[in-house]
Design an enzyme around this catalytic site. Sequence first.
Site, short mmCIF file in Angstrom:
data_model
loop_
_atom_site.label_atom_id
_atom_site.label_comp_id
_atom_site.label_asym_id
_atom_site.label_seq_id
_atom_site.Cartn_x
_atom_site.Cartn_y
_atom_site.Cartn_z
N ASP A 42 0.83 -1.20 0.00
CA ASP A 42 0.00 0.00 0.00
C ASP A 42 0.86 1.26 0.00
OD1 ASP A 42 -1.88 2.13 0.81
OD2 ASP A 42 -3.24 0.47 1.24
N SER A 82 -7.39 4.70 -0.72
CA SER A 82 -7.22 3.25 -0.72
C SER A 82 -8.52 2.50 -0.96
CB SER A 82 -6.60 2.79 0.61
OG SER A 82 -5.25 3.17 0.68
N ASP A 253 2.19 2.59 3.37
CA ASP A 253 1.31 3.74 3.19
C ASP A 253 1.31 4.65 4.42
OD1 ASP A 253 -1.01 5.16 1.83
OD2 ASP A 253 -1.99 4.47 3.66
N HIS A 257 2.31 8.66 4.85
CA HIS A 257 1.52 9.75 5.45
C HIS A 257 2.34 10.51 6.49
CE1 HIS A 257 -2.38 9.23 3.61
NE2 HIS A 257 -2.42 7.94 3.93
N ASP A 295 -1.38 0.14 -4.60
CA ASP A 295 -2.68 0.71 -4.97
C ASP A 295 -2.59 2.17 -5.39
OD1 ASP A 295 -2.00 1.41 -2.39
OD2 ASP A 295 -3.99 1.10 -1.55
N HIS A 296 -1.55 2.87 -4.93
CA HIS A 296 -1.35 4.29 -5.24
C HIS A 296 -0.02 4.71 -4.63
CE1 HIS A 296 -2.21 4.96 -1.03
NE2 HIS A 296 -3.35 4.30 -1.18
N HIS A 384 -1.83 11.15 -0.65
CA HIS A 384 -1.58 10.37 -1.86
C HIS A 384 -1.28 11.28 -3.05
CE1 HIS A 384 -4.41 7.00 -0.13
NE2 HIS A 384 -3.37 7.27 0.65
#
Length: 423
Positions: A42, A82, A253, A257, A295-296, A384
């Site tokens: 992620d 997400s 992920d 952040h 996913d990104h 993101h």
Amino acid sequence: MKQRFLHIWLIFFIIIFSIFPTLQVHAEKNAEVKNVIFMIPDGFSASYATNYRLYKGKEAVWDTMLVGMHRTYSANTPVTDSAAAATAMATGFKTNNGMISIAPDGKKIKTILEVAKEARKGTGLVATSTITYATPAAFGAHVISRKDESEIAVQYLDNEIDVLLGGGKTYFTSLLESGKQKGYEIVTNKTELSNVKMPQKLLGLFAIEGMVPELDRHLTSEPSLEEMTKVALKMLNQNKAGFFLMVEGSQIDWAGHDNDPAWAMKDIEAFEKAVEIAVDFAKKDKNTLVVIAGDHDNGGMSVGAYDKYDAKLDVLRKVKSSGRYMEMQLDKNRSNAKEILKKHAGIDLTKAEVKRIEQADKPVIAINRIVSERALIGWTTSQHTGVDIPVYAFGPGSELFKGLHDNTDLPKMMAKVMGVNFP
């Protein structure tokens, strides 16, 4: 005459053995695909892949498996969250940010996991977030809002997903007795997981909310992503019809952040170990496809920064704790910042850097920025971004993933190689 006969046979054998590798490759491409292991790091993008290679000092296991890229935009914005990204990767349909396997018009969309279950295959979800978080949720539940994790937990057990491993005890508290009645064995720590005797269903809940960063895992009794993946594969491999397993490296992920480069690299390392388990399984099994795709992107991480043509990822190998943990070790006045950064990150703070931490609204951000500056890693955001994401694949059917795809193509191609009906 005899010599001529031997000469003819020699030419024959040379021809046969010269084409044998081609025949072998063709056979592997057309082998039956019973199992699909979908691994999602992620928040992972090409910049994370590059920085991790520099951090590791050599190629990652997935580097030789790079086959393409995929686009990540959601139904209502060029930059996905997400929930929308995982919905696309699970259902083959775009939805709005925040929605879990429900179309923008409110209709439920069938997932690749649900289709695999209809084909009597085993099903599993593994994550280092809460197991009810956005990415795993999109494969096994349908809710308007990703925040409805209690409802997601209910749907998991109603759908009887065979293996569920991750954090999120708080969302299952009232469901544990029901889970036992449905045949789930429930485990709550690393030791219990390692002692599992291969029941038909397994629910592993290793933290109240999300699990800890890999950098801090030694402080807990939580299993690693590698250990969870290994048990999940053993469990699901009991099903003679095959299985679908989704494994998420969730906290890459979360590190993005926080703009925490050491946390990101360490959780990518943990994810790579899980990938190695999956690829080893696929090599032995011969009819398993492994697909790896983030996913990104998150954070807009750069390779090199601050007007220098350089990158110093070796700085991150000395970091022993996440920025969040270091923040927790600061005293009330943050007067021990110098000692904390030296102990946990191997960094000698300047007076100016000490002052930055002491005066920061969020000390964790100040800590992570200092570590990033030392490693020459830049960040453009704490959210993101919309860049295209690498796709890696190994095993029969992997050639289908070559090229630039939409994220909605991924589950369709998985369904195709498994030979299951997909909307």
